[in-house]
Write an enzyme that holds these catalytic residues in place. Sequence first.
Site, PDB file in Angstrom:
ATOM      1  N   ALA A  66       0.854  -1.181   0.000  1.00  0.00           N
ATOM      2  CA  ALA A  66       0.000   0.000   0.000  1.00  0.00           C
ATOM      3  C   ALA A  66       0.892   1.234   0.000  1.00  0.00           C
ATOM      4  O   ALA A  66       2.051   1.179   0.418  1.00  0.00           O
ATOM      5  CB  ALA A  66      -0.885  -0.021   1.234  1.00  0.00           C
ATOM      6  N   GLY A 109       0.587  -5.114   0.983  1.00  0.00           N
ATOM      7  CA  GLY A 109      -0.651  -5.235   0.224  1.00  0.00           C
ATOM      8  C   GLY A 109      -0.432  -5.830  -1.163  1.00  0.00           C
ATOM      9  O   GLY A 109      -1.348  -6.434  -1.728  1.00  0.00           O
ATOM     10  N   GLU A 112      -0.526  -9.424  -0.498  1.00  0.00           N
ATOM     11  CA  GLU A 112      -1.915  -9.792  -0.162  1.00  0.00           C
ATOM     12  C   GLU A 112      -2.810  -9.800  -1.400  1.00  0.00           C
ATOM     13  O   GLU A 112      -3.639 -10.684  -1.565  1.00  0.00           O
ATOM     14  CB  GLU A 112      -2.459  -8.825   0.902  1.00  0.00           C
ATOM     15  CG  GLU A 112      -1.760  -9.012   2.238  1.00  0.00           C
ATOM     16  CD  GLU A 112      -2.104  -7.943   3.254  1.00  0.00           C
ATOM     17  OE1 GLU A 112      -1.976  -6.745   2.922  1.00  0.00           O
ATOM     18  OE2 GLU A 112      -2.487  -8.284   4.379  1.00  0.00           O
ATOM     19  N   GLU A 132       5.015  -5.060   6.941  1.00  0.00           N
ATOM     20  CA  GLU A 132       4.248  -4.011   7.638  1.00  0.00           C
ATOM     21  C   GLU A 132       4.829  -3.687   9.011  1.00  0.00           C
ATOM     22  O   GLU A 132       4.798  -2.551   9.469  1.00  0.00           O
ATOM     23  CB  GLU A 132       2.772  -4.432   7.777  1.00  0.00           C
ATOM     24  CG  GLU A 132       1.974  -4.392   6.491  1.00  0.00           C
ATOM     25  CD  GLU A 132       2.052  -5.685   5.684  1.00  0.00           C
ATOM     26  OE1 GLU A 132       2.977  -6.514   5.917  1.00  0.00           O
ATOM     27  OE2 GLU A 132       1.195  -5.862   4.801  1.00  0.00           O
TER      28      GLU A 132
HETATM   29  N1  DAK Z   1       4.565   3.316  -0.709  1.00  0.00           N
HETATM   30  C1  DAK Z   1       4.918   4.498  -1.279  1.00  0.00           C
HETATM   31  N2  DAK Z   1       6.014   4.633  -2.035  1.00  0.00           N
HETATM   32  C2  DAK Z   1       6.809   3.561  -2.213  1.00  0.00           C
HETATM   33  C3  DAK Z   1       6.496   2.299  -1.647  1.00  0.00           C
HETATM   34  C4  DAK Z   1       5.293   2.201  -0.863  1.00  0.00           C
HETATM   35  N3  DAK Z   1       4.875   1.045  -0.333  1.00  0.00           N
HETATM   36  N4  DAK Z   1       7.471   1.420  -2.000  1.00  0.00           N
HETATM   37  C5  DAK Z   1       8.329   2.106  -2.758  1.00  0.00           C
HETATM   38  N5  DAK Z   1       7.939   3.380  -2.892  1.00  0.00           N
HETATM   39  C6  DAK Z   1       8.596   4.465  -3.626  1.00  0.00           C
HETATM   40  C7  DAK Z   1       9.794   4.981  -2.869  1.00  0.00           C
HETATM   41  O1  DAK Z   1       9.393   5.936  -1.887  1.00  0.00           O
HETATM   42  C8  DAK Z   1      10.615   5.593  -3.981  1.00  0.00           C
HETATM   43  O2  DAK Z   1      10.060   6.835  -4.328  1.00  0.00           O
HETATM   44  P1  DAK Z   1      10.967   8.169  -4.431  1.00  0.00           P
HETATM   45  O3  DAK Z   1      11.657   8.310  -3.116  1.00  0.00           O
HETATM   46  O4  DAK Z   1      11.917   7.871  -5.573  1.00  0.00           O
HETATM   47  O5  DAK Z   1       9.987   9.272  -4.729  1.00  0.00           O
HETATM   48  C9  DAK Z   1      10.357   4.646  -5.155  1.00  0.00           C
HETATM   49  O6  DAK Z   1       9.141   3.955  -4.833  1.00  0.00           O
HETATM   50  C10 DAK Z   1      11.439   3.587  -5.329  1.00  0.00           C
HETATM   51  O7  DAK Z   1      11.614   2.935  -4.082  1.00  0.00           O
HETATM   52  P2  DAK Z   1      13.059   2.735  -3.403  1.00  0.00           P
HETATM   53  O8  DAK Z   1      13.973   3.865  -3.737  1.00  0.00           O
HETATM   54  O9  DAK Z   1      12.818   2.455  -1.960  1.00  0.00           O
HETATM   55  O10 DAK Z   1      13.535   1.411  -4.155  1.00  0.00           O
HETATM   56  P3  DAK Z   1      14.537   0.286  -3.620  1.00  0.00           P
HETATM   57  O11 DAK Z   1      14.791  -0.578  -4.799  1.00  0.00           O
HETATM   58  O12 DAK Z   1      15.689   0.898  -2.895  1.00  0.00           O
HETATM   59  O13 DAK Z   1      13.698  -0.528  -2.514  1.00  0.00           O
HETATM   60  C11 DAK Z   1      11.701  -1.691  -1.680  1.00  0.00           C
HETATM   61  C12 DAK Z   1      12.581  -1.277  -2.924  1.00  0.00           C
HETATM   62  C13 DAK Z   1      10.450  -2.343  -2.207  1.00  0.00           C
HETATM   63  C14 DAK Z   1      12.486  -2.689  -0.818  1.00  0.00           C
HETATM   64  C15 DAK Z   1      11.408  -0.406  -0.832  1.00  0.00           C
HETATM   65  O14 DAK Z   1      10.863   0.590  -1.685  1.00  0.00           O
HETATM   66  C16 DAK Z   1      10.417  -0.654   0.268  1.00  0.00           C
HETATM   67  O15 DAK Z   1      10.773  -1.173   1.355  1.00  0.00           O
HETATM   68  N6  DAK Z   1       9.150  -0.237   0.102  1.00  0.00           N
HETATM   69  C17 DAK Z   1       8.129  -0.306   1.121  1.00  0.00           C
HETATM   70  C18 DAK Z   1       7.640  -1.713   1.290  1.00  0.00           C
HETATM   71  C19 DAK Z   1       6.591  -1.824   2.390  1.00  0.00           C
HETATM   72  O16 DAK Z   1       6.830  -1.519   3.570  1.00  0.00           O
HETATM   73  N7  DAK Z   1       5.376  -2.270   2.009  1.00  0.00           N
HETATM   74  C20 DAK Z   1       4.271  -2.468   2.966  1.00  0.00           C
HETATM   75  C21 DAK Z   1       3.426  -1.201   3.087  1.00  0.00           C
HETATM   76  S1  DAK Z   1       2.025  -1.443   4.212  1.00  0.00           S
HETATM   77  C22 DAK Z   1      -5.592  -2.949   3.469  1.00  0.00           C
HETATM   78  C23 DAK Z   1      -5.043  -3.127   2.227  1.00  0.00           C
HETATM   79  C24 DAK Z   1      -3.681  -3.139   2.088  1.00  0.00           C
HETATM   80  C25 DAK Z   1      -2.878  -2.947   3.180  1.00  0.00           C
HETATM   81  C26 DAK Z   1      -3.409  -2.817   4.426  1.00  0.00           C
HETATM   82  C27 DAK Z   1      -4.785  -2.810   4.585  1.00  0.00           C
HETATM   83  N8  DAK Z   1      -7.009  -2.936   3.660  1.00  0.00           N
HETATM   84  C28 DAK Z   1      -7.863  -3.305   2.495  1.00  0.00           C
HETATM   85  C29 DAK Z   1      -7.595  -2.691   4.883  1.00  0.00           C
HETATM   86  C30 DAK Z   1      -1.421  -2.935   2.945  1.00  0.00           C
HETATM   87  C31 DAK Z   1      -0.510  -2.325   3.740  1.00  0.00           C
HETATM   88  C32 DAK Z   1       0.887  -2.251   3.233  1.00  0.00           C
HETATM   89  O17 DAK Z   1       1.196  -2.734   2.197  1.00  0.00           O
END
Ligand code: DAK
Length: 258
Positions: A66, A109, A112, A132
């Site tokens: 997400a 997400g 998921e 998360e």
């Molecule tokens: N959100 C926003 N931006 C993101 C992102 C994310 N999840 N993942 C990557 N980006 C953006 C980065 O901010 C960066 O943008 P700029 O800084 O260039 O503007 C760009 O994408 C490239 O990312 P990185 O520079 O970080 O790229 P790397 O190759 O170094 O790293 C990575 C890739 C995937 C390991 C890293 O980006 C990362 O850790 N991303 C976050 C992963 C994460 O924590 N995901 C879980 C989020 S919580 C629900 C539905 C869904 C959900 C919950 C409830 N309901 C229906 C109730 C879901 C929740 C989640 O997913």
Amino acid sequence: MSYETILTETPAPGVGLIRLNRPQALNALNSQMSGEIFTAMQAFDSDPGVKCIVLTGSDKAFAAGADIKEMEATDAVTMMTGHDFTDWARMTRIRKPIIGAVSGWALGGGCEMAMMCDMLVASETAKFGQPEITIGIMPGAGGTQRLTRAVGKALAMEVMLANRHLTAQEALHYGLVNRVYPVESYLSETIKLAEKIATMPGVAIQLIKDAVNRAYELSLSEGLTYEKRNFYLLFGTEDKAEGMKAFVDKRKAEWKDR
Ligand code: DAK
């Protein structure tokens, strides 16, 4: 219908393709994108020319979760009160099979949403994870339930508590994905699989998907009763009459999807 965060096409007969298209954010799922994905799925679901749906991202990222930048400003009440981001149950109401084609990151997400597909094809670079906890929350769209059923409690705990990623080969080993291909061919192989399914009679496709998914919800005896109902229903279809007659006549069946 025109979309801003996804692309749609029909790459083969009977196949509807949805491609997540926010490459600058590794396909992070924001409200707009979630809404567009489910709207496109519903449009394919009611399109008689489509019998199987493929959901994919880019070679680098299926979806990195997400959109954290959007969620940062979201409070509990907004999360709870149902809008395009929170109502992911819309995907579970799609009657036609959905095959996910996953390459690169499938995190949070993204993982998921992949697990909400009916089948998954992965590229060798696919990485599945539920990170998360690293941002102070937990899976909220099925991760604790679907991943645990797929890989077992011990590994699911490690994935969610220690931010362990699963490789494509591990996902194959645990039955989370159907097949793994090189990054050059995972999408074309997924489309071939979808095209093969689309050659089958449409009502049977939907009633089989429906019955298999009930296996997650029901006891065995309730599931067997449910299966029988769908089975009897198919005896009332034109395709049952045509399929059996074609077999007896030694010719190829011509489906009406009725
Ligand atoms: N959100 C926003 N931006 C993101 C992102 C994310 N999840 N993942 C990557 N980006 C953006 C980065 O901010 C960066 O943008 P700029 O800084 O260039 O503007 C760009 O994408 C490239 O990312 P990185 O520079 O970080 O790229 P790397 O190759 O170094 O790293 C990575 C890739 C995937 C390991 C890293 O980006 C990362 O850790 N991303 C976050 C992963 C994460 O924590 N995901 C879980 C989020 S919580 C629900 C539905 C869904 C959900 C919950 C409830 N309901 C229906 C109730 C879901 C929740 C989640 O997913």
